[in-house]
Design a protein around this motif. Structure first.
Motif, short mmCIF file in Angstrom:
data_model
loop_
_atom_site.label_atom_id
_atom_site.label_comp_id
_atom_site.label_asym_id
_atom_site.label_seq_id
_atom_site.Cartn_x
_atom_site.Cartn_y
_atom_site.Cartn_z
N ASN A 157 0.84 -1.20 0.00
CA ASN A 157 0.00 0.00 0.00
C ASN A 157 0.87 1.24 0.00
OD1 ASN A 157 -2.91 -0.82 0.35
ND2 ASN A 157 -1.91 -2.05 1.95
N SER A 158 0.38 2.23 -0.69
CA SER A 158 1.07 3.52 -0.73
C SER A 158 0.04 4.61 -0.51
CB SER A 158 1.74 3.70 -2.10
OG SER A 158 2.43 4.91 -2.14
N LYS A 159 0.39 5.59 0.29
CA LYS A 159 -0.49 6.72 0.55
C LYS A 159 -0.06 7.90 -0.31
CE LYS A 159 -2.50 4.79 4.18
NZ LYS A 159 -3.85 4.34 4.17
N VAL A 160 -1.02 8.60 -0.90
CA VAL A 160 -0.73 9.79 -1.71
C VAL A 160 -1.70 10.90 -1.33
CG1 VAL A 160 0.20 8.50 -3.67
CG2 VAL A 160 -2.22 9.09 -3.63
N PHE A 161 -1.29 12.12 -1.59
CA PHE A 161 -2.17 13.26 -1.40
C PHE A 161 -2.22 14.03 -2.71
CE2 PHE A 161 -3.34 17.56 -0.40
CZ PHE A 161 -4.42 17.37 0.45
N VAL A 162 -3.42 14.29 -3.20
CA VAL A 162 -3.61 15.03 -4.45
C VAL A 162 -4.00 16.46 -4.11
CG1 VAL A 162 -4.95 15.19 -6.59
CG2 VAL A 162 -4.29 12.95 -5.69
N ASP A 163 -3.27 17.42 -4.67
CA ASP A 163 -3.57 18.84 -4.45
C ASP A 163 -3.59 19.54 -5.80
OD1 ASP A 163 -3.80 21.48 -3.65
OD2 ASP A 163 -1.75 21.63 -2.92
N ASN A 164 -4.77 19.91 -6.26
CA ASN A 164 -4.93 20.67 -7.49
C ASN A 164 -5.49 22.07 -7.22
OD1 ASN A 164 -4.10 18.56 -9.23
ND2 ASN A 164 -6.10 17.60 -9.00
N THR A 165 -5.53 22.45 -5.96
CA THR A 165 -6.09 23.75 -5.58
C THR A 165 -4.99 24.80 -5.54
OG1 THR A 165 -7.78 22.65 -4.26
CG2 THR A 165 -7.38 24.98 -3.80
N PRO A 166 -5.16 25.89 -6.27
CA PRO A 166 -4.15 26.95 -6.25
C PRO A 166 -4.23 27.76 -4.95
CG PRO A 166 -5.99 27.63 -7.61
CD PRO A 166 -6.26 26.21 -7.18
N PRO A 167 -3.21 28.57 -4.70
CA PRO A 167 -3.25 29.42 -3.51
C PRO A 167 -4.42 30.41 -3.55
CG PRO A 167 -1.07 29.46 -4.53
CD PRO A 167 -1.99 28.76 -5.47
#
Length: 161
Positions: free
Chosen positions: A54-64
């Protein structure tokens, strides 16, 4: 993913995202923002089944998010835009909740973008930029450390009531 088997070779690799049933490995995109879990395993050519990993990832496509503040309240409005006296100062900031803000740039009246604040520059609040009686248009562009970009434009007048 990188897979190998020194003896018989890899027959197949499968993966699943967030507990979904597994699919044969191919290029994939992790859906939606936030935390996700990817499970995967391979089977070699003699049908040895690798233990699931298993691998954990975090997706962030939100700009500042960009914030604009002035040193004083407007003294009125002119043609629907705020009116400030010629000693007004503008403060700009940007925050990114997950990976952090990389840059904040600004442009006054179509000039090239300038870095808002760094060890090498004075920021817009430290410069007397808004002395002339006129309408100003300030464009702000901010990027986070992943390259997600946001932009905001503010127009206002400087002068007397």
């Amino acid at each position: 993913m990188r897979y190998r088997d020194a003896h018989s070779g890899i027959k197949s690799t499968s993966y699943g995202i967030d507990g979904a049933s597994k699919s044969p490995y191919a290029q994939f995109t992790v859906p939606g923002e936030g935390n996700h879990s990817i499970s995967f395993n391979s089977i070699d050519n003699v049908n040895n089944n690798e233990e699931e990993k298993n691998s954990k990832v975090f997706v962030d496509n939100t700009p500042p998010e960009i914030f604009i503040n002035f040193s004083i309240e407007p003294i009125g409005t002119k043609n629907g835009a705020n009116l400030y006296p010629n000693y007004v100062r503008m403060y700009i900031g940007a925050t990114d909740d997950h990976v952090g803000t990389e840059t904040v740039l600004y442009s006054i009246d179509g000039a090239p973008l300038s870095e808002y604040s760094s060890p090498r520059t004075l920021d817009i609040s430290e410069l007397s930029r808004f002395k002339k009686v006129k309408k100003y248009k300030v464009r702000i562009v901010s990027k986070d450390k992943l390259g997600n970009e946001s932009e905001k434009t503010v127009e206002f007048f400087v002068g007397n009531k």
